[in-house]
Design a protein around this motif. Structure first.
Motif, mmCIF file in Angstrom:
data_model
loop_
_atom_site.group_PDB
_atom_site.id
_atom_site.type_symbol
_atom_site.label_atom_id
_atom_site.label_comp_id
_atom_site.label_asym_id
_atom_site.label_seq_id
_atom_site.Cartn_x
_atom_site.Cartn_y
_atom_site.Cartn_z
ATOM 1 N N THR A 39 20.658 21.681 -3.752
ATOM 2 C CA THR A 39 19.946 20.866 -2.777
ATOM 3 C C THR A 39 18.480 21.252 -2.813
ATOM 4 O O THR A 39 18.135 22.431 -2.785
ATOM 5 N N HIS A 40 17.614 20.257 -2.900
ATOM 6 C CA HIS A 40 16.175 20.459 -2.887
ATOM 7 C C HIS A 40 15.615 19.821 -1.618
ATOM 8 O O HIS A 40 15.974 18.697 -1.280
ATOM 9 N N VAL A 41 14.744 20.538 -0.940
ATOM 10 C CA VAL A 41 14.177 20.059 0.316
ATOM 11 C C VAL A 41 12.671 19.916 0.158
ATOM 12 O O VAL A 41 12.008 20.801 -0.387
ATOM 13 N N GLY A 42 12.141 18.794 0.612
ATOM 14 C CA GLY A 42 10.708 18.555 0.546
ATOM 15 C C GLY A 42 10.163 18.062 1.875
ATOM 16 O O GLY A 42 10.841 17.385 2.635
ATOM 17 N N LYS A 43 8.929 18.463 2.144
ATOM 18 C CA LYS A 43 8.224 18.020 3.353
ATOM 19 C C LYS A 43 6.836 17.582 2.933
ATOM 20 O O LYS A 43 6.188 18.253 2.139
ATOM 21 N N ASN A 44 6.391 16.458 3.460
ATOM 22 C CA ASN A 44 5.074 15.924 3.134
ATOM 23 C C ASN A 44 4.351 15.547 4.418
ATOM 24 O O ASN A 44 4.951 14.991 5.330
ATOM 25 N N VAL A 45 3.050 15.816 4.429
ATOM 26 C CA VAL A 45 2.180 15.361 5.509
ATOM 27 C C VAL A 45 1.023 14.631 4.842
ATOM 28 O O VAL A 45 0.411 15.144 3.915
ATOM 29 N N GLU A 46 0.754 13.421 5.298
ATOM 30 C CA GLU A 46 -0.282 12.589 4.690
ATOM 31 C C GLU A 46 -1.158 12.002 5.788
ATOM 32 O O GLU A 46 -0.648 11.450 6.754
ATOM 33 N N SER A 47 -2.465 12.164 5.651
ATOM 34 C CA SER A 47 -3.384 11.478 6.548
ATOM 35 C C SER A 47 -4.143 10.445 5.726
ATOM 36 O O SER A 47 -4.467 10.684 4.569
ATOM 37 N N PHE A 48 -4.402 9.291 6.314
ATOM 38 C CA PHE A 48 -5.039 8.231 5.547
ATOM 39 C C PHE A 48 -6.032 7.451 6.399
ATOM 40 O O PHE A 48 -6.001 7.491 7.626
ATOM 41 N N TYR A 49 -6.897 6.759 5.709
ATOM 42 C CA TYR A 49 -7.915 5.900 6.299
ATOM 43 C C TYR A 49 -7.898 4.597 5.503
ATOM 44 O O TYR A 49 -7.804 4.628 4.280
ATOM 45 N N LYS A 50 -7.928 3.491 6.186
ATOM 46 C CA LYS A 50 -7.947 2.192 5.510
ATOM 47 C C LYS A 50 -9.216 1.440 5.923
ATOM 48 O O LYS A 50 -9.548 1.385 7.108
ATOM 49 N N TYR A 51 -9.878 0.881 4.928
ATOM 50 C CA TYR A 51 -11.061 0.068 5.178
ATOM 51 C C TYR A 51 -10.890 -1.274 4.478
ATOM 52 O O TYR A 51 -10.656 -1.322 3.273
ATOM 53 N N LYS A 52 -10.977 -2.347 5.244
ATOM 54 C CA LYS A 52 -10.799 -3.684 4.699
ATOM 55 C C LYS A 52 -12.090 -4.125 4.013
ATOM 56 O O LYS A 52 -13.134 -4.249 4.637
ATOM 57 N N LEU A 53 -12.010 -4.338 2.698
ATOM 58 C CA LEU A 53 -13.164 -4.787 1.926
ATOM 59 C C LEU A 53 -13.328 -6.301 1.941
ATOM 60 O O LEU A 53 -14.447 -6.821 1.926
ATOM 61 N N PHE A 54 -12.190 -7.017 1.950
ATOM 62 C CA PHE A 54 -12.217 -8.475 1.827
ATOM 63 C C PHE A 54 -10.963 -9.051 2.465
ATOM 64 O O PHE A 54 -9.879 -8.473 2.342
ATOM 65 N N GLN A 55 -11.102 -10.190 3.132
ATOM 66 C CA GLN A 55 -9.943 -10.899 3.659
ATOM 67 C C GLN A 55 -10.196 -12.394 3.579
ATOM 68 O O GLN A 55 -11.268 -12.873 3.952
ATOM 69 N N SER A 56 -9.203 -13.111 3.071
ATOM 70 C CA SER A 56 -9.274 -14.563 2.980
ATOM 71 C C SER A 56 -7.866 -15.116 3.147
ATOM 72 O O SER A 56 -6.990 -14.820 2.340
ATOM 73 N N ASP A 57 -7.654 -15.894 4.180
ATOM 74 C CA ASP A 57 -6.347 -16.470 4.499
ATOM 75 C C ASP A 57 -5.259 -15.396 4.457
ATOM 76 O O ASP A 57 -5.188 -14.563 5.338
ATOM 77 N N ASN A 58 -4.414 -15.375 3.427
ATOM 78 C CA ASN A 58 -3.298 -14.432 3.344
ATOM 79 C C ASN A 58 -3.554 -13.287 2.372
ATOM 80 O O ASN A 58 -2.641 -12.535 2.053
ATOM 81 N N ILE A 59 -4.767 -13.142 1.870
ATOM 82 C CA ILE A 59 -5.084 -12.103 0.883
ATOM 83 C C ILE A 59 -6.019 -11.069 1.505
ATOM 84 O O ILE A 59 -6.999 -11.422 2.151
ATOM 85 N N VAL A 60 -5.698 -9.789 1.298
ATOM 86 C CA VAL A 60 -6.499 -8.695 1.834
ATOM 87 C C VAL A 60 -6.731 -7.671 0.729
ATOM 88 O O VAL A 60 -5.810 -7.337 -0.022
#
Length: 133
Positions: A39-60
């Motif tokens: 058995t292998h056990v893993g733990k992950n912690v991830e912090s993230f930031y999202k910045y929208k560069l472009f948006q048009s109708d249903n595309i981001v």
């Protein structure tokens, strides 16, 4: 695998988030002509930031830097990602579908890592259902 993710929208173009994963992998290994369960056990912690560069109708198009800390079988690594993602969403009568494709550049820190820079192509296809009354 189980995970917890929280994301806070700063405004319409930016958001911050935190994701915590817990993974248990079970394998059958053959060692010295005998089968052994491991058995292998893993733990992950991830912090993230999202910045929208472009948006048009249903595309981001978004820019997403991320910082990871990961342990797997008592071996820990740090890495940082910088990704550009293109997403498309579609709403039907009873569902909303979302597809995403991205390119990620990754920098690794940790013991035993020979090549500290990696690249990945990320594909995500998600179908989420919404209630219709």
């Amino acid at each position: 695998m189980s995970y917890f993710e929280i994301e806070y929208g700063i405004n319409d173009n930016q958001s911050l988030g935190l994701k915590i994963d817990y993974i248990i992998d079970k394998f059958v290994e053959i060692q010295n002509k005998t089968m052994q369960k491991t058995t292998h056990v893993g733990k992950n912690v991830e912090s993230f930031y999202k910045y929208k560069l472009f948006q048009s109708d249903n595309i981001v198009v978004t820019l997403q830097p991320k910082f990871h800390y990961s342990t797997y079988n008592d071996s820990s690594t740090y890495n940082a990602d910088l990704g550009v993602f293109l997403g498309h969403s579609h709403e039907g009568k009873k569902h909303t579908s979302f597809q995403e494709i991205g390119i990620i550049a990754r920098k690794y820190w940790g013991k035993g890592i020979k090549n500290p820079i990696g690249y990945a192509l990320s594909l995500l296809g998600v179908l989420s259902l919404k209630m219709v009354l």
